[in-house]
Scaffold this active site. Structure first.
Site, short mmCIF file in Angstrom:
data_model
loop_
_atom_site.label_atom_id
_atom_site.label_comp_id
_atom_site.label_asym_id
_atom_site.label_seq_id
_atom_site.Cartn_x
_atom_site.Cartn_y
_atom_site.Cartn_z
CE LYS A 1 -4.14 -1.91 2.22
NZ LYS A 1 -5.05 -1.83 3.38
CB ALA B 1 -1.16 2.24 9.63
CG ASP B 2 -3.17 -3.40 6.29
OD1 ASP B 2 -4.06 -2.78 5.65
OD2 ASP B 2 -3.22 -4.62 6.50
CB THR B 3 -5.08 -2.86 11.75
OG1 THR B 3 -4.41 -1.65 12.09
CG2 THR B 3 -5.42 -3.61 13.04
#
EC number: 3.6.1.9
Length: 210
Positions: free
Chosen positions: A67, A88-90
């Protein structure tokens, strides 16, 4: 490799996220940002596809970096001023399985039923591409969240609020799901989607002024 000691500072960062929670957390840090959302012709969901047998930590880091690279390409194509890009990725993981965003109400209810009475991990990866286009070493925040036992009716009422949709693991800890959270061990901001300790360190290393 660029000499970071001589690099200029930047008054803002590009935030490649549509999450209001991440915007609120950057506000908490006092970081100025400009949104860098995907264009209509980008398939952002395709970047989140799992690879066979992929470990959750590898998955969230890979997706986050992908991303970030897509966001950097978007920035270059736009002709906007250079500045660092933050992504950010969760994801939520239980028993080694990745629990992403629910597809529908039934999927959300099934996820929450799996989490009830159990401890799961929330992984949030952070990636920053500096203003020169260099990817900095990504960060990973891992937190343990204990859900209290809950009846199916209680979980169904929560699903009916609409809050689980668009959320990894089908819940938002800062919202009504707080009634199910017995305890956490780790980063509350990381569970929300942007671990502030790691974010501050990466942004300062990228010479973002705040």
């Amino acid at each position: 490799m660029p000499d970071r000691t001589a690099a200029p500072s930047y008054p803002f960062v590009y935030l490649a996220s549509q999450s209001p929670r991440r915007r609120e957390l950057l506000d908490q840090l006092g970081v100025r940002y400009a949104l860098l959302a995907p264009t209509p012709d980008e398939d952002a969901e395709a970047l989140e596809a799992e690879l066979p047998g992929e470990a959750p930590d590898h998955y969230v880091l890979r997706v986050c970096v992908a991303k970030a690279e897509a966001a950097r390409a978007r920035l270059v194509a736009s002709g906007k001023p250079a500045a660092p890009v933050l992504v950010a990725d969760t994801t939520v993981t239980l028993d080694g399985a990745i629990l992403g965003k629910p597809a529908d109400a039934a999927d959300a209810l099934a996820m929450l039923a799996r989490l009830a009475g159990r401890t799961h991990d929330v992984l949030t990866a952070l990636a920053v591409i500096d203003a020169t286009g260099e990817l900095m070493p990504p960060a990973l925040s891992r937190s343990a969240v204990r859900f209290a036992p809950a009846t199916r009716d209680a979980l169904a009422r929560y699903v009916e609020t609409g809050e689980p949709f668009g959320k990894a693991g089908a819940y938002a800890i800062q919202g009504r799901a707080a009634e199910f959270v017995e305890r956490i061990d780790g980063s509350h901001s990381g569970i929300m989607g942007l671990p502030l300790f790691e974010a501050a360190a990466l942004l300062r290393a990228a010479h973002v002024a705040f």
